[in-house]
Write a protein that holds these residues in place. Structure first.
Motif, mmCIF file in Angstrom:
data_model
loop_
_atom_site.group_PDB
_atom_site.id
_atom_site.type_symbol
_atom_site.label_atom_id
_atom_site.label_comp_id
_atom_site.label_asym_id
_atom_site.label_seq_id
_atom_site.Cartn_x
_atom_site.Cartn_y
_atom_site.Cartn_z
ATOM 1 N N LEU A 153 0.808 -0.990 -0.222
ATOM 2 C CA LEU A 153 -0.054 0.147 0.109
ATOM 3 C C LEU A 153 0.831 1.603 0.066
ATOM 4 N N ALA A 161 2.315 1.564 -3.960
ATOM 5 C CA ALA A 161 1.481 1.862 -4.425
ATOM 6 C C ALA A 161 0.771 3.397 -4.175
ATOM 7 N N ALA A 162 1.111 4.062 -2.406
ATOM 8 C CA ALA A 162 0.809 4.740 -2.851
ATOM 9 C C ALA A 162 0.984 6.257 -3.018
ATOM 10 N N LEU A 166 1.787 6.661 -6.617
ATOM 11 C CA LEU A 166 0.003 6.843 -7.547
ATOM 12 C C LEU A 166 -0.400 8.653 -7.149
ATOM 13 N N ARG A 193 -5.849 7.747 -1.928
ATOM 14 C CA ARG A 193 -5.772 6.969 -0.802
ATOM 15 C C ARG A 193 -6.017 5.213 -1.723
ATOM 16 N N ALA A 234 -4.852 3.518 -4.758
ATOM 17 C CA ALA A 234 -3.747 2.941 -4.078
ATOM 18 C C ALA A 234 -3.757 2.005 -3.159
ATOM 19 N N CYS A 282 0.878 0.169 -11.421
ATOM 20 C CA CYS A 282 0.243 2.074 -10.551
ATOM 21 C C CYS A 282 0.711 2.276 -12.470
#
Lengths: 193, 120
Positions: free
Chosen positions: A38, A41-42, A45, A49, A52, A89
């Motif tokens: 997470l 990914a956050a 990106l 949230r 993500a 992503c």
């Protein structure tokens, strides 16, 4: 097996146990790996949230599906997951081109009240904004190297490029970040240099 | 242009450390979603395990249609045996009446029977 006893078990052993039907192994892997997935990914990106979380869920789902075909010793599970997240992503960023930097949300304040906590949050937010302005590959390399703390060979494997290319991307990314954030030195709590 | 000077490595490292310290934590809902996927996939893996090899008895049973067929077969066999041993009167009366009433002898029904006996 009691849940606590799984803390010392490797990711790979847990995945194999899961593939053999062990539900506790899935729980241990979820709690261990979802935060990493997470977080990466956050950052990739730009702090979105919800997006993500979707990526994190999808990456973990692919891990579950891979369990019975996992080839032991071939790749580390975290490296494999970072690669999956990178690809997911990149796909989403390509589709969502045109999302402005202003849409990057401020990070949640982890420990309000403490001045140091606020400063950490301000630094993290400024970095996130500056990262979002970097080209995708530079951003990915800088995040993996300097925030996720991976080695250059691991990053090379994740990004499917050579180690030298990783070094070049991280160096250029860092230079660009330093230049973008230089004017904000005071806001970030650094002495004028 | 002193204020435009880029950050040095130590300052940048401070930002990276701040980012590591403020990593988003998964919500309980996300953890539940991931665990639900894990459980669903675990069930799928379990159901995809190939069936064990059948033994000889199981193969023979499968060939005639399983246990219901075997039960039917056993019933028929026991009934046949019972008929053979008990020879119900009704059956004998029926065959006896048929043969005498029609005037036929066994030789008439199986013409080669006598020849076979003669040949020894």
């Amino acid at each position: 097996m009691p849940f606590d006893a799984l803390n010392d078990v490797s990711d790979e052993a847990l995945l194999i146990a899961y593939g053999n039907g062990d539900a506790e192994a899935a729980r241990a892997l979820t709690l261990r790996l979802t935060p990493k997935v997470l977080g990466f990914a956050a950052r990739m990106l730009g702090g979105d949230r919800a997006e993500a979380e979707d990526v994190a869920q999808e990456a973990m789902l692919r891990l579950w599906r891979q369990a019975k075909d996992w080839r032991q010793g071939e790749a580390r599970i975290t490296t494999w997951l970072y690669r999956v997240v990178s690809n997911l992503c990149t796909d989403r960023l390509r589709k969502a081109r045109g999302v402005g930097i202003d849409t990057v949300p401020e990070p949640e304040d982890g420990s309000p009240g403490a001045a140091e906590g606020l400063q950490q949050a301000a630094r993290a937010a400024a970095l996130e904004h500056a990262l979002a302005e970097l080209p995708d590959r530079q951003r990915q390399a800088v995040i993996l190297r300097h925030i996720e703390g991976l080695s250059n060979p691991d990053i090379a494997q994740i990004m499917d490029i050579g180690v030298e290319a990783v070094e070049s991307l991280t160096a250029r990314g860092k230079r660009a970040l330093a230049a973008k954030l230089g004017p904000k030195r005071e806001e970030l709590g650094y002495e004028d240099g | 242009m002193a204020e435009k000077k880029p950050l040095d490595d130590a300052e940048l490292d401070g930002l990276f450390a701040a980012a590591r310290g403020t990593a988003p934590q998964p919500s309980a809902e996300l953890v539940a979603r991931v665990l639900a996927d894990a459980e669903a996939e675990r069930a799928a893996i379990a159901s995809a395990v190939p069936p064990r090899r059948r033994g000889r008895v199981a193969s023979a049973l499968a060939a005639i249609g399983g246990w219901p067929a075997a039960a039917g077969l056993a019933t028929a066999a026991v009934t046949g045996l019972m008929i053979g041993f008990v020879t119900p009167d009704a059956l004998e009366d029926l065959s006896g009446a048929y043969f005498t009433a029609s005037g036929y002898q066994l030789e008439d029904l199986l013409p080669s029977y006598g020849d076979l006996l003669g040949e020894g």
